[in-house]
Design an enzyme around this catalytic site. Structure first.
Site, PDB file in Angstrom:
ATOM      1  N   ARG A 169      44.521  58.100  50.079  1.00 51.37           N
ATOM      2  CA  ARG A 169      42.801  57.057  50.363  1.00 51.37           C
ATOM      3  C   ARG A 169      42.470  57.740  52.007  1.00 51.37           C
ATOM      4  NH1 ARG A 169      41.531  51.209  47.560  1.00 51.37           N
ATOM      5  NH2 ARG A 169      41.468  52.224  45.139  1.00 51.37           N
ATOM      6  N   LYS A 219      45.313  42.062  35.698  1.00 59.72           N
ATOM      7  CA  LYS A 219      44.293  40.343  35.554  1.00 59.72           C
ATOM      8  C   LYS A 219      43.480  41.230  34.563  1.00 59.72           C
ATOM      9  CE  LYS A 219      44.323  37.894  39.485  1.00 59.72           C
ATOM     10  NZ  LYS A 219      44.263  37.493  40.432  1.00 59.72           N
ATOM     11  N   GLY A 256      43.822  52.494  42.521  1.00 60.11           N
ATOM     12  CA  GLY A 256      44.815  53.347  43.911  1.00 60.11           C
ATOM     13  C   GLY A 256      45.931  52.625  43.761  1.00 60.11           C
ATOM     14  N   GLY A 286      38.167  49.434  40.246  1.00 57.75           N
ATOM     15  CA  GLY A 286      37.673  48.066  39.691  1.00 57.75           C
ATOM     16  C   GLY A 286      35.941  49.091  39.594  1.00 57.75           C
TER      17      GLY A 286
HETATM   18  C1  3PG Z   1      40.847  48.905  45.296  1.00 61.03           C
HETATM   19  O1  3PG Z   1      42.000  49.410  46.135  1.00 61.03           O
HETATM   20  O2  3PG Z   1      40.183  48.572  44.421  1.00 61.03           O
HETATM   21  C2  3PG Z   1      39.387  49.078  46.372  1.00 61.03           C
HETATM   22  O3  3PG Z   1      39.431  48.900  47.790  1.00 61.03           O
HETATM   23  C3  3PG Z   1      38.567  47.788  46.354  1.00 61.03           C
HETATM   24  O4  3PG Z   1      39.427  46.584  46.473  1.00 61.03           O
HETATM   25  P1  3PG Z   1      39.542  44.726  45.635  1.00 61.03           P
HETATM   26  O5  3PG Z   1      39.996  44.758  44.650  1.00 61.03           O
HETATM   27  O6  3PG Z   1      39.802  44.229  46.666  1.00 61.03           O
HETATM   28  O7  3PG Z   1      38.095  44.600  46.300  1.00 61.03           O
END
Ligand code: 3PG
Ligand code: MG
Length: 396
Positions: free
Chosen positions: A38, A200, A355, A378
């Site tokens: 990233r 989750k 990620g 997400g």
């Molecule tokens: C991720 O790693 O999915 C993004 O950086 C967003 O992070 P978050 O899901 O904690 O909002």
């Protein structure tokens, strides 16, 4: 549909203060960055803005500290990484975003950078707080969101901040993500198989239920699958599960039946006694009370390979197991390799995101090839779902 306002390449930004929202949320262990994808992807644009003599104020989050200054979630390692990679002065700001900050920031020279410490150390960030957004916005003249992976979050540095700066744009990485995903969606060929892993279920439930309508097969892997095992009355030992998911899963199956979407869950797995140990392959009905499911088993790998071989489009988010320990990375690697092989040899359309998925793939020694590799998890799923992401809507 309104178009996203992208940063114009030729805009003169000399001496302008640019607030640049990036996603520098990378895996860090004992202050060492485990996967720099990233950050590395952000470097070209940072360098470009430095060359254009802008003054950069970089904002990012790391993990989910929920408004607390959790030391393990400091951006310090990221700051050191940036310092090494950039040939300009870069400062790390750990203070409060008050008048003093304004004053400090006003001394920034052309081509210099300030990285603000983990923005989620401030509770107001996650609350999308107006006052806090105003403070953030007042730090600069121009706001650029180049964090597609955070754009599904209604948070101050992604959303409300845009009310308090004169000009707001989306950056080039965000553009590339959106363009690539749009291209896949427009050209997708059936059968479409969506593979979802991670842990989750409650945070992905809405995505799953609406994706069921759009795909032919849904493959559930990772800790997410544990909840399906419980639903089917298998014992899962000490495996990670979420409470009260039976109703959700019932809905998923009902929706799948209505939409003629086939759901595939693992039929065997690899278990361990802890996260650091070795593993054993087991059928689902043989899991002992002290065991943890940490990967999919060989029969499941074969089943998934077959599904992939018979698909023309693959959407994948979330690893199949605890890939951080190489004893449990086989499932994820095998899925990655077969998708890559089909992408190269049979022009399978493949799009992968997240990620963890990125980190897992980078651990694979083989060279892999996909239609598009998204940094977002997400956000990528919600975008596929056809949702309006709050961070994108406000840039239209
Ligand atoms: C991720 O790693 O999915 C993004 O950086 C967003 O992070 P978050 O899901 O904690 O909002
Ligand atoms: Mg995430």
């Amino acid at each position: 549909m309104d178009k996203i306002n992208f940063f114009p390449e030729n805009l003169n930004v000399q001496n302008q203060k640019i607030i640049l929202r990036l996603d520098l949320n990378v895996p860090i262990k004992d202050k060492i960055i485990q996967d720099d994808t990233r950050i590395a992807l952000c470097l070209p644009f940072i360098k470009k803005l430095v060359k254009k003599k802008a003054k950069l104020i970089i904002i990012s989050h790391l993990g989910r500290p929920k408004g607390l200054k959790v030391p393990n979630l400091s951006l310090m390692p990221v700051y050191k990484y940036l310092k090494k990679s950039l040939e300009t002065n870069i400062y790390f700001f750990t203070g409060n975003l008050d008048e003093e900050a304004q004053d400090k920031f006003s001394h920034l020279k052309e081509g210099e950078i300030i990285l603000i410490e983990n923005i989620r150390y401030f509770k107001e960030e996650s609350d999308d707080d107006e006052n806090f957004s105003k403070k953030l916005g007042s730090l600069g003249d121009i706001y650029i969101n180049d964090a597609f992976s955070c754009s599904h979050r209604k948070q101050a540095s992604i959303h409300n901040i845009t009310k308090f700066v004169k000009k707001s744009f989306a950056g080039p990485l965000l553009k590339k993500e959106v363009d690539s995903i749009n291209l896949v969606v427009q050209n997708k060929k059936e059968p479409v198989t969506c593979i979802i892993g991670g842990s989750k279920i409650s945070t992905k439930i809405n995505v799953i239920t609406s994706l069921i309508e759009k795909v032919n097969n849904l493959v559930i892997v990772g800790a997410m699958a544990n909840n399906f095992f419980v639903y089917k009355n298998f014992k899962v030992g000490k495996s990670l599960i979420e409470e009260n998911t039976n109703e959700i899963i019932k809905k998923i199956y009902k929706k799948a039946q209505e939409s003629k979407c086939e759901i595939l869950i693992p039929e065997d797995c690899k278990v361990g006694l802890n996260f650091t140990g070795k593993g054993n392959n087991k059928d689902l009905n043989a899991i002992e009370n002290d065991e943890i499911i940490l990967d999919i088993g060989p029969k499941t790998i074969e089943n998934i390979k077959n599904k992939i071989n018979n698909s023309n489009t693959i959407l994948w988010n979330g690893p199949a197991g605890y890939f951080e320990n190489e004893n449990f990375m086989l499932g994820t690697m095998e899925i990655a390799k077969i998708i890559s092989k089909n992408t190269i040899e049979k022009s399978l359309i493949s799009i992968l995101g997240g990620g963890d998925t990125l980190s897992a793939i980078n651990k694979c020694k083989n060279e892999l090839s996909f239609t598009h590799l998204s940094t977002a998890g997400g956000a990528f799923l919600e975008y596929l779902e056809g949702k309006d992401l709050p961070g994108l809507s406000i840039l239209k």
